[in-house]
Design a protein around this motif. Structure first.
Motif, PDB file in Angstrom:
ATOM      1  N   TRP A   1       0.732  -1.234  -0.160  1.00 15.86           N
ATOM      2  CA  TRP A   1       0.285  -0.021  -0.058  1.00 15.86           C
ATOM      3  C   TRP A   1       0.868   1.263   0.298  1.00 15.86           C
ATOM      4  O   TRP A   1       0.775   2.190  -0.916  1.00 15.86           O
ATOM      5  N   LEU A   2       1.871   1.313   0.997  1.00 14.13           N
ATOM      6  CA  LEU A   2       2.674   2.622   0.972  1.00 14.13           C
ATOM      7  C   LEU A   2       3.539   2.706  -0.276  1.00 14.13           C
ATOM      8  O   LEU A   2       3.876   3.841  -0.454  1.00 14.13           O
ATOM      9  N   ILE A   3       3.852   1.540  -0.894  1.00 14.97           N
ATOM     10  CA  ILE A   3       4.642   1.817  -1.968  1.00 14.97           C
ATOM     11  C   ILE A   3       3.688   2.619  -3.348  1.00 14.97           C
ATOM     12  O   ILE A   3       4.252   3.470  -3.646  1.00 14.97           O
ATOM     13  N   ASP A   4       2.416   2.128  -3.388  1.00 15.14           N
ATOM     14  CA  ASP A   4       1.678   2.707  -4.301  1.00 15.14           C
ATOM     15  C   ASP A   4       1.173   4.239  -3.808  1.00 15.14           C
ATOM     16  O   ASP A   4       1.131   5.123  -4.742  1.00 15.14           O
ATOM     17  N   GLN A   5       1.438   4.319  -2.500  1.00 17.97           N
ATOM     18  CA  GLN A   5       1.028   5.785  -2.223  1.00 17.97           C
ATOM     19  C   GLN A   5       2.308   6.808  -2.036  1.00 17.97           C
ATOM     20  O   GLN A   5       2.157   7.939  -1.866  1.00 17.97           O
ATOM     21  N   ASP A   6       3.399   6.036  -2.470  1.00 17.17           N
ATOM     22  CA  ASP A   6       4.483   6.759  -2.643  1.00 17.17           C
ATOM     23  C   ASP A   6       4.995   7.298  -1.119  1.00 17.17           C
ATOM     24  O   ASP A   6       5.494   8.676  -1.036  1.00 17.17           O
ATOM     25  N   ALA A   7       4.697   6.836   0.033  1.00 18.64           N
ATOM     26  CA  ALA A   7       4.980   7.461   1.495  1.00 18.64           C
ATOM     27  C   ALA A   7       5.723   6.358   2.305  1.00 18.64           C
ATOM     28  O   ALA A   7       5.565   5.205   2.130  1.00 18.64           O
ATOM     29  N   PRO A   8       6.696   6.990   3.003  1.00 17.77           N
ATOM     30  CA  PRO A   8       7.741   5.944   3.912  1.00 17.77           C
ATOM     31  C   PRO A   8       6.699   5.464   5.044  1.00 17.77           C
ATOM     32  O   PRO A   8       7.006   4.392   5.650  1.00 17.77           O
ATOM     33  N   VAL A   9       5.771   6.088   5.572  1.00 14.63           N
ATOM     34  CA  VAL A   9       4.919   5.967   6.678  1.00 14.63           C
ATOM     35  C   VAL A   9       3.600   6.048   6.748  1.00 14.63           C
ATOM     36  O   VAL A   9       3.177   7.004   5.684  1.00 14.63           O
ATOM     37  N   GLY A  10       2.845   5.138   7.250  1.00 14.25           N
ATOM     38  CA  GLY A  10       1.070   5.333   7.332  1.00 14.25           C
ATOM     39  C   GLY A  10       0.767   4.848   8.564  1.00 14.25           C
ATOM     40  O   GLY A  10       1.641   4.534   9.379  1.00 14.25           O
ATOM     41  N   VAL A  11      -0.459   5.154   8.565  1.00  9.68           N
ATOM     42  CA  VAL A  11      -1.193   4.930   9.757  1.00  9.68           C
ATOM     43  C   VAL A  11      -2.465   3.853   9.636  1.00  9.68           C
ATOM     44  O   VAL A  11      -2.950   3.977   8.563  1.00  9.68           O
ATOM     45  N   ALA A  12      -2.636   2.952  10.534  1.00 10.76           N
ATOM     46  CA  ALA A  12      -3.506   1.946  10.525  1.00 10.76           C
ATOM     47  C   ALA A  12      -4.889   2.262  10.641  1.00 10.76           C
ATOM     48  O   ALA A  12      -5.245   3.084  11.598  1.00 10.76           O
ATOM     49  N   SER A  13      -5.953   1.723   9.971  1.00  9.52           N
ATOM     50  CA  SER A  13      -7.183   2.243  10.104  1.00  9.52           C
ATOM     51  C   SER A  13      -7.793   1.222  10.862  1.00  9.52           C
ATOM     52  O   SER A  13      -8.741   1.145  11.775  1.00  9.52           O
ATOM     53  N   SER A  14      -7.758  -0.217  10.417  1.00 10.02           N
ATOM     54  CA  SER A  14      -8.327  -1.394  11.009  1.00 10.02           C
ATOM     55  C   SER A  14      -7.630  -2.522  10.736  1.00 10.02           C
ATOM     56  O   SER A  14      -6.762  -2.624   9.570  1.00 10.02           O
ATOM     57  N   ILE A  15      -8.079  -3.713  11.299  1.00  8.88           N
ATOM     58  CA  ILE A  15      -7.518  -5.041  10.973  1.00  8.88           C
ATOM     59  C   ILE A  15      -8.706  -6.026  10.733  1.00  8.88           C
ATOM     60  O   ILE A  15      -9.630  -6.004  11.463  1.00  8.88           O
ATOM     61  N   TRP A  16      -8.514  -6.665   9.655  1.00  9.49           N
ATOM     62  CA  TRP A  16      -9.616  -7.532   9.158  1.00  9.49           C
ATOM     63  C   TRP A  16      -9.702  -8.641  10.431  1.00  9.49           C
ATOM     64  O   TRP A  16      -8.675  -8.958  11.003  1.00  9.49           O
ATOM     65  N   PRO A  17     -10.980  -9.121  10.530  1.00  8.53           N
ATOM     66  CA  PRO A  17     -11.229 -10.242  11.618  1.00  8.53           C
ATOM     67  C   PRO A  17     -10.599 -11.465  10.806  1.00  8.53           C
ATOM     68  O   PRO A  17     -10.447 -11.894   9.774  1.00  8.53           O
ATOM     69  N   HIS A  18      -9.932 -12.340  11.590  1.00  6.40           N
ATOM     70  CA  HIS A  18      -9.325 -13.652  11.178  1.00  6.40           C
ATOM     71  C   HIS A  18      -9.384 -14.794  12.395  1.00  6.40           C
ATOM     72  O   HIS A  18      -9.682 -14.314  13.558  1.00  6.40           O
ATOM     73  N   GLY A  19      -8.781 -15.800  11.994  1.00  2.00           N
ATOM     74  CA  GLY A  19      -8.794 -16.871  12.920  1.00  2.00           C
ATOM     75  C   GLY A  19      -8.002 -18.042  12.475  1.00  2.00           C
ATOM     76  O   GLY A  19      -7.702 -18.119  11.212  1.00  2.00           O
ATOM     77  N   ARG A  20      -7.840 -19.013  12.896  1.00  2.00           N
ATOM     78  CA  ARG A  20      -6.902 -20.058  12.855  1.00  2.00           C
ATOM     79  C   ARG A  20      -7.972 -21.439  13.185  1.00  2.00           C
ATOM     80  O   ARG A  20      -8.525 -21.714  14.166  1.00  2.00           O
ATOM     81  N   TRP A  21      -8.032 -22.340  12.117  1.00  2.00           N
ATOM     82  CA  TRP A  21      -8.721 -23.676  12.371  1.00  2.00           C
ATOM     83  C   TRP A  21      -7.932 -25.015  12.210  1.00  2.00           C
ATOM     84  O   TRP A  21      -7.227 -24.678  11.129  1.00  2.00           O
ATOM     85  N   ARG A  22      -8.082 -25.832  12.956  1.00  2.00           N
ATOM     86  CA  ARG A  22      -7.488 -27.136  12.888  1.00  2.00           C
ATOM     87  C   ARG A  22      -8.185 -28.121  12.055  1.00  2.00           C
ATOM     88  O   ARG A  22      -9.340 -28.342  12.810  1.00  2.00           O
ATOM     89  N   PHE A  23      -7.697 -28.632  11.189  1.00  4.10           N
ATOM     90  CA  PHE A  23      -8.568 -29.798  10.357  1.00  4.10           C
ATOM     91  C   PHE A  23      -7.842 -31.270  10.592  1.00  4.10           C
ATOM     92  O   PHE A  23      -6.649 -31.178  10.439  1.00  4.10           O
ATOM     93  N   ASP A  24      -8.383 -32.199  11.237  1.00  4.87           N
ATOM     94  CA  ASP A  24      -7.847 -33.370  11.456  1.00  4.87           C
ATOM     95  C   ASP A  24      -8.718 -34.242  10.556  1.00  4.87           C
ATOM     96  O   ASP A  24      -9.638 -34.480  10.593  1.00  4.87           O
TER      97      ASP A  24
END
Ligand code: GLV
Ligand code: MN
Ligand code: MN
Length: 433
Positions: free
Chosen positions: A211-234
């Motif tokens: 994202w920051l490469i495309d914006q040509d900016a060395p630093v950015g600020v976070a807006s949000s984190i996607w929901p995520h999780g881990r599931w074990r499959f046996d």
């Protein structure tokens, strides 16, 4: 020389950590919680903090904290007394890694925090309120399976009893690994007192996309984190001879697993989500034997909760359907889940305003990666600064940020600390430890 490079000795600081826990063949890091590599990193943190006159503590969940206290004229090395102020600004990140991780994911935030303190001191600034640098334990969950274990325990989002009984791939319990490292596992659990003494947390991190490469900016600020999780499959089937068992007679869990991987990719693409099987273990794991069990872990992430639920349901359904056809069985266990995080708007806007005044436009970006700042966001205002990553690669030894951008990140973090903690040009009162 750049003021930040000179004031902070950033290059030396960076190289002092660079060899710890690095695999010589891959060049990647293997700093798994409570292993000797992790303990070496923890010692490094304690000694860097001590060199700066910061007081180091380890909390009941194994997280390390290094305090820079305001000059009070009395017992300034007494962390207990100052902590009761209840208004510390926390900065920092983590030092552990994924298997063959890069040098920046985590360490950049810890090193930048130490360097920001150096920079502010070199400028003659002193804090008006306590500043504390955190090294959160086991952020990646690479060894015991639960990401952000240290911050989840701190906030009560991971049950202490469940944590104690987590096992690594070799069967070692988290409780035993901690005890072997001198940390009391019975003390694990939510830490109300500590939380009450921290009023904000700001985590600097390498960006893990482009994202920051495309914006040509060395630093950015976070807006949000996607929901995520881990599931074990046996996936379970029947072990048998690879040379004598006719295809029609097989109950091969590898086949069910392989088809589930393909389904996961397809469902994720159709739903605009992410689904990854990145870890797998096979029993008995012989070239000439049909496996009896394939255990695999799904990591899934999505822009919203409903999309995450939907993609995981679809992948589980596809696995069950395929198991039926293959004569195998599949059991699915959700090992962890993190809700969507929307970072505190007031803190984010204040930081953006501060940085824009000094560095020009500072983009705001969402991330699919999990962070301790996301866990702490449930308790207190948190924010994240991202530093540009020219490759966009992360969780690989190829992860990279240019030194000039890292130095800009340090300068940005120092501005944020100065703005939030009321750090002001000091009188000549020594290091103010
Ligand atoms: C942490 O890096 C994660 O997002 O898994
Ligand atoms: Mn990571
Ligand atoms: Mn990280």
């Amino acid at each position: 020389m750049n003021e930040v490079a000179e004031a902070t000795g950033f290059a030396e600081l960076w190289s002092s950590l660079a060899d710890l826990g690095r695999d010589r063949t891959t060049g990647g890091y293997r700093r798994f919680a409570w292993t000797s590599a992790d303990l070496a990193c923890r010692d490094w943190f304690a000694s860097q903090a001590a060199d700066r006159g910061l007081t180091v503590e380890v909390d009941r969940n194994g997280n390390q904290w290094a305090w820079w206290l305001p000059d009070s004229g009395e017992s300034t090395t007494e962390v207990g007394a100052e902590r009761r102020c209840g208004n510390a600004l926390a900065i920092g990140s983590h030092l552990d890694s994924v298997p063959d991780g890069g040098a920046f994911d985590g360490p950049l935030g810890v090193i930048s925090s130490l360097a920001a303190v150096d920079l502010l001191r070199a400028r003659g600034w002193r804090p008006e309120r306590p500043i504390v640098i955190a090294n959160f334990t086991d952020e990646e969950g690479a060894r015991f399976g639960i990401a952000c274990a240290g911050s989840r325990l701190l906030t009560g989002q991971l049950d202490a009893e469940k944590a104690r009984s987590l096992r690594d791939g070799g069967g070692v319990r988290l409780a035993d690994a901690m005890a072997a490292a001198g940390q009391d596992p019975d003390a694990l659990g939510r830490d109300d007192e500590r939380l009450a003494n921290i009023s904000e947390f700001v985590e600097l991190h390498i960006e893990q996309g482009r994202w920051l490469i495309d914006q040509d900016a060395p630093v950015g600020v976070a807006s949000s984190i996607w929901p995520h999780g881990r599931w074990r499959f046996d996936f379970t089937g029947e072990a048998n001879h690879a040379g004598t068992t006719a295809l029609d007679d097989r109950r091969d869990p590898m086949l069910t697993y392989a088809n589930t991987v393909l389904s996961a990719r397809k469902k994720a693409r159709l739903g605009g989500t992410l689904a990854t099987f990145g870890k797998v273990s096979v029993e008995p794991n012989g070239t000439n034997a049909i496996p009896s069990r394939v255990r695999a872990w799904l990591d899934s992430r999505a822009p919203d909760e409903a999309a995450l639920d939907a993609v995981v349901e679809q992948i589980v359904a596809a696995a069950r359907e395929r198991a039926e056809r293959d004569g195998t069985a599949v059991e699915v266990v959700n090992e962890s889940r993190t809700a969507i995080v929307e970072f505190d708007h007031g803190l984010r806007d204040k930081i953006r305003k501060t940085l824009t005044g000094v560095f020009g436009p500072v983009p705001q970006l969402p991330t699919g990666a999990g962070h301790d700042a996301g866990i702490l966001a449930a308790e207190l205002p948190t924010a994240m600064l991202f530093v540009r990553n020219p490759s966009g690669l992360s969780h690989t030894p190829a992860e990279h940020a240019e030194t000039a951008d890292c130095l800009t990140g340090v300068a940005a973090l120092a501005e944020v600390v100065a703005q939030l903690a009321g750090v002001r040009p000091g009188t000549n009162r020594g290091s103010g430890a």
